[in-house]
Design a protein around this motif. Structure first.
Motif: not given
Ligand SMILES: [Mg+2]
Ligand SMILES: Nc1ncnc2c1ncn2[C@@H]1O[C@H](COP(=O)(O)OP(=O)(O)O)[C@@H](O)[C@H]1O
Length: 396
Positions: A44, A159-160
């Protein structure tokens, strides 16, 4: 579309916490690049540096060849989709999707046109007048992606984005994201996940990050390559253990002899195994780790070099069976993958065939010894037929 380059990128958080160490990486125009690695390895952080949401401590970040370290997020031509979709609850889907364009004072007709186009791509046209609370989790995530699409960014950052969805929806949305990239004329994407299956199925290019060791707790790149490169030619023990489920079996041993195509290894039990690879840069007696994937072990082997082991436990998944076998020295069981209907009684001793061409070998520092290329040609996977370079091929 835009290319992205990382040049000696380092990140040290306030309080002198080093998190990213010396990342060098090129992401080509139109590439779908997946950052994967264990939680806390800095995925991240890297993505947020591209977005401009996090300062870069040192190094250069280039978008289309231009240094953008100090450029504000709004000037970078990127759009980001997070794990939590964070839609505005009081706005309809259409207003949520058009929000960034309204902020930029785009004309109403143009906003409506962009929102309609994005809604068509994501198949949410029938939901445009609903509020977020009237949507399922998957629909909300699609709206969040739609919000990114209408901005027509050169780079999409994810992000995910699927972590909040249930298993079935995750698979469906994963396929939608891969298809979306094609529909958008191959926008460049960076996709962050901790899930190696997501990485394998989505990526043109995988960037595998490691958390480092006990003394160096910062994220660095363990390997970059196509999914099949990481699977067939892991560069180090970390990559070997991270990609594949169940994990590759790793057996300690020492090198007995080596030619450019054949290495003989005495494993910890004293048994000899042959691996078809080049270990000539090591001396006989060198400590090594021999790796073989569970799916490459041939249970009940005849005519192959074999290890005889007792079955401790089996897991039947229907289409396949995982067999857990006693290991004399190591704490970890050996795992073999067999056909679903193969009889494997617990307590029985079976001959596990270890094909020499399927073996991997790692030196004492955990670096892989080079494997020959020809084992990829042996794969004979139907969807690889006709592909110019099997390592670059991807399911259409
Ligand atoms: Mg992360
Ligand atoms: N704002 C911050 N200040 C200090 N440390 C942070 C901050 N954000 C993240 N970290 C630390 O940086 C490391 C990497 O975090 P992150 O990039 O979120 O990892 P990942 O996304 O791979 O799980 C972790 O050890 C995390 O605790």
């Amino acid at each position: 579309m835009a290319s992205i380059s990382f040049r000696n990128i380092n990140k040290i958080y306030a309080g002198n916490i080093p998190v990213i160490r010396d990342v060098n990486l090129d992401i080509a125009d139109g590439e779908l690049c997946v950052f994967v690695g264990p939680s806390g390895c800095g995925k991240s952080t890297l993505l947020r540096m591209v977005a401009g949401l996090e300062d870069i401590t040192s190094g250069d970040l280039l978008i289309d060849g231009k240094q953008v370290n100090k450029l504000p997020p709004s000037a970078r031509g990127i759009a980001m989709v997070f794990q939590s979709y964070a839609l505005y609850p009081h706005m309809t889907v259409a207003r949520n999707m058009g929000f960034a364009l309204r902020l930029a004072h785009t004309a109403k007709a143009a906003i409506d046109g962009s929102v309609d186009k994005a809604a068509r791509i994501l198949q949410v046209e029938h939901l445009l007048e609903r509020k977020p609370k009237e949507l399922s989790g998957g629909q909300r995530q699609r709206v969040a992606i739609g919000r990114a699409i209408v901005r027509e960014p050169g780079v999409f950052l994810f992000d995910e984005p699927l972590s909040n969805l249930d298993a079935g929806l995750r698979v469906q949305t994963r396929i939608e994201i891969a298809r979306l990239q094609r529909k958008l004329g191959k926008a460049s994407m960076i996709y962050v996940t901790h899930d190696q299956v997501e990485a394998m199925t989505l990526a043109d290019k995988i960037v595998l990050l490691n958390t480092g060791d006990a003394t160096h707790r910062y994220g660095s790149i363990a390997q970059v390559g196509s999914p099949l490169e990481l699977y067939h030619r892991p560069r180090n023990l970390f990559a070997a253990g991270f990609i594949g489920s169940p994990k590759m079996n790793l057996i300690p041993g020492e090198l007995v002899s080596a030619t450019p195509t054949r290495a003989e290894v005495r494993i910890e039990t004293g048994e000899l195994l042959v691996a078809e690879l080049d270990a000539t840069r090591l001396q006989p007696g060198a400590k090594v780790t021999l790796g073989v994937r569970p799916e490459h072990i041939v249970p009940d082997a005849h005519g192959l070099q074999a290890l005889h082991r007792q079955v401790m436990w089996t897991e039947r998944l229907g289409e396949s069976t995982f067999i857990y076998l006693e290991q004399a020295c190591s704490a970890d069981a050996l795992i073999a993958k067999a056909k679903g209907d193969q009889p494997v009684p617990c307590g029985a001793t079976v001959a596990l065939g270890i094909p020499p061409g399927a073996c991997h070998l790692f030196d004492e520092a955990g670096q892989a010894l080079p494997r020959p290329c020809h084992d990829l040609a042996k794969l004979k996977l139907p969807w690889l037929q006709g592909a110019t370079d099997p390592l670059q091929a991807k399911v259409a």
